[in-house]
Design a protein around this motif. Structure first.
Motif, PDB file in Angstrom:
ATOM      1  N   ARG B  20       3.670  -0.604   4.225  1.00 47.77           N
ATOM      2  CA  ARG B  20       3.491  -1.781   3.210  1.00 47.77           C
ATOM      3  C   ARG B  20       2.002  -1.609   2.478  1.00 47.77           C
ATOM      4  N   ILE B  21       1.353  -0.934   3.200  1.00 45.59           N
ATOM      5  CA  ILE B  21      -0.124  -0.622   2.590  1.00 45.59           C
ATOM      6  C   ILE B  21      -0.160   0.322   1.371  1.00 45.59           C
ATOM      7  N   ALA B  22       0.745   1.280   1.537  1.00 44.20           N
ATOM      8  CA  ALA B  22       1.019   2.204   0.576  1.00 44.20           C
ATOM      9  C   ALA B  22       1.495   1.684  -0.863  1.00 44.20           C
ATOM     10  N   LEU B  23       2.568   0.916  -0.486  1.00 41.35           N
ATOM     11  CA  LEU B  23       3.273   0.247  -1.656  1.00 41.35           C
ATOM     12  C   LEU B  23       2.234  -0.658  -2.414  1.00 41.35           C
ATOM     13  N   ARG B  24       1.501  -1.338  -1.506  1.00 41.19           N
ATOM     14  CA  ARG B  24       0.409  -2.187  -2.237  1.00 41.19           C
ATOM     15  C   ARG B  24      -0.657  -1.603  -2.867  1.00 41.19           C
ATOM     16  N   GLU B  25      -0.878  -0.434  -2.329  1.00 41.04           N
ATOM     17  CA  GLU B  25      -2.076   0.164  -3.038  1.00 41.04           C
ATOM     18  C   GLU B  25      -1.534   0.518  -4.491  1.00 41.04           C
ATOM     19  N   LYS B  26      -0.417   0.956  -4.354  1.00 39.93           N
ATOM     20  CA  LYS B  26       0.143   1.367  -5.814  1.00 39.93           C
ATOM     21  C   LYS B  26       0.560   0.167  -6.771  1.00 39.93           C
ATOM     22  N   GLY B  27       0.637  -0.974  -6.258  1.00 40.97           N
ATOM     23  CA  GLY B  27       1.175  -2.197  -6.850  1.00 40.97           C
ATOM     24  C   GLY B  27       2.405  -2.356  -6.888  1.00 40.97           C
ATOM     25  N   VAL B  28       3.436  -1.751  -6.324  1.00 41.99           N
ATOM     26  CA  VAL B  28       4.703  -1.556  -6.396  1.00 41.99           C
ATOM     27  C   VAL B  28       5.284  -2.929  -5.780  1.00 41.99           C
ATOM     28  N   GLU B  29       6.060  -3.729  -6.555  1.00 40.21           N
ATOM     29  CA  GLU B  29       6.866  -4.979  -6.133  1.00 40.21           C
ATOM     30  C   GLU B  29       7.944  -4.458  -5.238  1.00 40.21           C
ATOM     31  N   PHE B  30       7.955  -4.866  -4.071  1.00 35.72           N
ATOM     32  CA  PHE B  30       8.910  -4.802  -3.130  1.00 35.72           C
ATOM     33  C   PHE B  30       9.351  -5.970  -2.355  1.00 35.72           C
ATOM     34  N   GLU B  31      10.745  -5.951  -1.921  1.00 35.07           N
ATOM     35  CA  GLU B  31      11.295  -6.897  -0.998  1.00 35.07           C
ATOM     36  C   GLU B  31      11.107  -6.697   0.548  1.00 35.07           C
ATOM     37  N   VAL B  77       5.814   9.293  -6.170  1.00 36.25           N
ATOM     38  CA  VAL B  77       6.799   8.615  -7.269  1.00 36.25           C
ATOM     39  C   VAL B  77       5.626   7.731  -7.949  1.00 36.25           C
ATOM     40  N   TRP B  78       4.772   7.210  -7.540  1.00 32.79           N
ATOM     41  CA  TRP B  78       3.970   6.320  -8.202  1.00 32.79           C
ATOM     42  C   TRP B  78       2.422   6.923  -8.508  1.00 32.79           C
ATOM     43  N   SER B  79       2.532   7.889  -9.005  1.00 36.64           N
ATOM     44  CA  SER B  79       1.487   8.798  -8.975  1.00 36.64           C
ATOM     45  C   SER B  79       0.185   8.367 -10.063  1.00 36.64           C
ATOM     46  N   HIS B  80       0.666   7.384 -10.941  1.00 38.15           N
ATOM     47  CA  HIS B  80      -0.325   7.069 -11.765  1.00 38.15           C
ATOM     48  C   HIS B  80      -1.557   6.220 -11.131  1.00 38.15           C
ATOM     49  N   LYS B  81      -1.515   5.573 -10.123  1.00 38.09           N
ATOM     50  CA  LYS B  81      -2.865   4.934  -9.767  1.00 38.09           C
ATOM     51  C   LYS B  81      -3.116   5.122  -8.233  1.00 38.09           C
ATOM     52  N   ASN B  82      -4.393   4.904  -8.022  1.00 36.30           N
ATOM     53  CA  ASN B  82      -4.778   4.822  -6.279  1.00 36.30           C
ATOM     54  C   ASN B  82      -4.293   6.070  -5.535  1.00 36.30           C
ATOM     55  N   PRO B  83      -4.528   7.408  -5.902  1.00 38.26           N
ATOM     56  CA  PRO B  83      -4.043   8.688  -5.271  1.00 38.26           C
ATOM     57  C   PRO B  83      -4.382   8.281  -3.688  1.00 38.26           C
ATOM     58  N   ILE B  84      -3.147   8.482  -2.860  1.00 38.39           N
ATOM     59  CA  ILE B  84      -3.354   8.474  -1.599  1.00 38.39           C
ATOM     60  C   ILE B  84      -3.736   9.638  -0.742  1.00 38.39           C
ATOM     61  N   LEU B  85      -2.938  10.835  -1.347  1.00 41.02           N
ATOM     62  CA  LEU B  85      -3.338  12.343  -0.735  1.00 41.02           C
ATOM     63  C   LEU B  85      -4.528  12.672  -1.794  1.00 41.02           C
ATOM     64  N   ASP B 149     -13.000   7.721  -0.914  1.00 38.37           N
ATOM     65  CA  ASP B 149     -11.775   7.209  -1.213  1.00 38.37           C
ATOM     66  C   ASP B 149     -10.880   6.734   0.211  1.00 38.37           C
ATOM     67  N   PHE B 150     -10.536   5.563  -0.002  1.00 33.88           N
ATOM     68  CA  PHE B 150      -9.600   5.148   0.991  1.00 33.88           C
ATOM     69  C   PHE B 150      -8.254   5.906   0.862  1.00 33.88           C
ATOM     70  N   GLY B 151      -7.605   6.332   1.894  1.00 38.88           N
ATOM     71  CA  GLY B 151      -6.342   7.316   1.662  1.00 38.88           C
ATOM     72  C   GLY B 151      -5.638   7.325   2.835  1.00 38.88           C
ATOM     73  N   TYR B 152      -4.725   8.684   2.636  1.00 44.65           N
ATOM     74  CA  TYR B 152      -3.915   9.042   3.710  1.00 44.65           C
ATOM     75  C   TYR B 152      -4.021   8.876   5.343  1.00 44.65           C
ATOM     76  N   VAL B 153      -5.199   9.139   5.694  1.00 44.32           N
ATOM     77  CA  VAL B 153      -5.507   9.231   7.121  1.00 44.32           C
ATOM     78  C   VAL B 153      -5.699   7.681   7.585  1.00 44.32           C
ATOM     79  N   ASP B 154      -6.564   6.951   6.550  1.00 46.59           N
ATOM     80  CA  ASP B 154      -7.064   5.829   6.720  1.00 46.59           C
ATOM     81  C   ASP B 154      -5.564   4.895   7.059  1.00 46.59           C
ATOM     82  N   ILE B 155      -4.699   5.131   6.071  1.00 41.75           N
ATOM     83  CA  ILE B 155      -3.487   4.378   6.125  1.00 41.75           C
ATOM     84  C   ILE B 155      -2.699   4.690   7.459  1.00 41.75           C
ATOM     85  N   ALA B 156      -2.608   5.953   7.896  1.00 39.62           N
ATOM     86  CA  ALA B 156      -1.725   6.315   8.993  1.00 39.62           C
ATOM     87  C   ALA B 156      -2.520   5.586  10.303  1.00 39.62           C
TER      88      ALA B 156
END
Lengths: 234, 219
Positions: B20-31, B77-85, B149-156
């Protein structure tokens, strides 16, 4: 003599460890020269403990003095750092996710059970073998079509196409003939899991695997000793 | 074809929270679709036939399983913003190492804390604190695990926080007194919209764990 620090690669491993072997396969596939340091796993060196204080395990890859641990991540690091040569993971994110999933699956669900088959006997061994066969059927039914999606599930493995998941499978089950001989059991039945059987044989035909394989008699000996030691301990 | 993203999830899952966090970080609309784990949907069984577990990320009809694999997929896939790694391979290897450490060690230890009692629980609690201390030490003085920056391990890791009050209640201890710097990190993460929107109320989680505990530790 001045030491060449630029791109110095040292692998701390063990000749008998499949995890260590994974890294050797990856380095050889990318034609990366490296120095191998055999670690004594019964008496771990200060160097190893310094490089991997959290898990205290091999393999550790040291690149220009910086240590990387955990074989799957070392392989991804190698793939990302040395961009020339074959890709160890696909470029496409969806296919990458499948390779990561199945490498993980084999690691988490197959590794320990296979080792259990080698280390045990009687009912315990039977149960472990049943589980191994079950997991191999899962790979046969669900895995091959995802791993080899570009060849319709037909396992094709060459030096140029070998990937993370081939490496993980190789270091577990490439020596299956030796396992079967030492244990007197069939682990990979070509009638039941023909795809998996074909996959492992394709892996074993690649030059890099042939080059890194220990002689058959030595593999038998290692397995026999390992099994004997485990049985006498239990 | 439009980007259709469906997440099959279960609200208290610390693994689902990652995705959920990763999708929102990237601004991805999801159901978001809530799964009843006692009555799994045909879609879940079809999309994750091997493990039949959540979370399952379905992108344009194709499933991606395992939260840590999903987070990497989303980042790629959504590499254009807020890199996670991070972009540096060595930093990436470190990030993967620590997320894996959390998966290998923290999950089992925390389970002992709420699902057992007596000696087993005490041992679990000790392990759990030890693991949190290792993580706190790894965080050090950095704002986030990856640095600035907030990222991968924080999300984990962050999702486990919603289970902290439950652990404290059932094993009778204070996590903040053991790892105050880690709790400070938690508070910083909670200020992020993607995190605040993705985490359930810890009180509700405690109620849920309370019910669950009854199955493992009969009163």
């Amino acid at each position: 003599m001045d030491e060449e620090i630029e791109n110095k690669v040292i692998l701390h491993g063990s000749y008998a460890s499949p995890y260590s072997k994974r890294i050797e396969l990856a380095l050889k596939l990318k034609s990366i020269p490296y120095q191998f340091v055999q670690e004594d796993l019964q008496s771990k060196s200060q160097t190893l403990l310094r490089y991997n204080p959290v898990h205290k395990k091999i393999p550790v890859l040291v690149h220009n003095g910086k240590p990387i641990s955990e074989s799957l991540f070392i392989i991804e690091y190698i793939d990302e750092t040395w961009r020339n040569g074959p890709h160890l993971l696909p470029e496409d994110p969806y296919r990458r996710s499948k390779v990561r999933f199945w490498a993980n699956y084999i690691q988490l669900h197959l590794y320990d059970v296979v080792i259990k088959v080698v280390k045990s006997e009687g009912e315990e061994q039977e149960r472990a073998l049943t589980e191994v066969k079950e997991k191999l059927r899962v790979i046969e039914k669900e895995g091959l079509k995802e791993i080899f999606s570009d060849t319709d599930g037909e396992p094709t493995v060459t030096n140029e196409t070998m990937s993370l998941v081939d490496i993980v499978m190789c270091t577990l089950l490439s020596p299956y003939k030796a396992h079967e001989e030492v244990l007197g059991l069939k682990i990979i039945d070509p009638e039941i899991v023909p795809g998996v059987y074909g996959w492992i044989n394709a892996i074993n035909e690649t030059r890099v695997v042939k080059d890194l394989s220990l002689p058959y008699e030595q593999v038998l000996e290692i397995l026999r000793v390992f099994r004997q030691m485990s049985l006498s301990r239990s | 074809m439009a980007n259709e993203v469906i997440l099959l999830d279960f609200w208290p899952s610390m693994f689902g929270m990652r995705t959920r966090i990763a999708l929102r970080e990237k601004g991805v609309e999801f159901e978001y679709r809530e799964e009843d784990l006692r009555n799994k949907s045909p879609l879940l069984l079809q999309m994750n036939p091997i493990h039949k577990k959540i979370p399952v990320l379905i992108h344009n009809g194709k499933p991606v399983n395992e939260s840590i694999i999903q987070v990497q997929y989303i980042d790629e896939v959504w590499s254009h913003k807020n890199p996670i790694l991070p972009s540096d391979p060595y930093q990436r290897a470190q990030a993967r190492f620590w997320a894996d450490f959390i998966d290998k060690k923290l999950y089992d230890a925390q389970r002992k804390v709420w699902a057992t009692k007596g000696e087993e629980q005490e041992a679990g609690k000790k392990d759990f604190i030890e693991i949190l201390k290792t993580l706190e030490s790894e965080l050090g003085d950095k704002p986030y695990f990856g640095g600035d920056d907030f990222g991968y391990v924080d999300i984990a890791l962050i999702g486990f926080y919603t289970w902290f009050p439950a652990y404290e209640k059932f094993a009778n201890f204070s996590i903040e007194s053991e790892v105050p710097k880690l709790i400070a990190w938690v508070k910083k993460c909670l200020q992020r919209e993607s995190v605040a929107k993705s985490l359930p109320d810890p009180e509700k989680v405690t109620e849920f764990v309370s019910e669950l505990r009854k199955k493992f530790v009969p009163e």
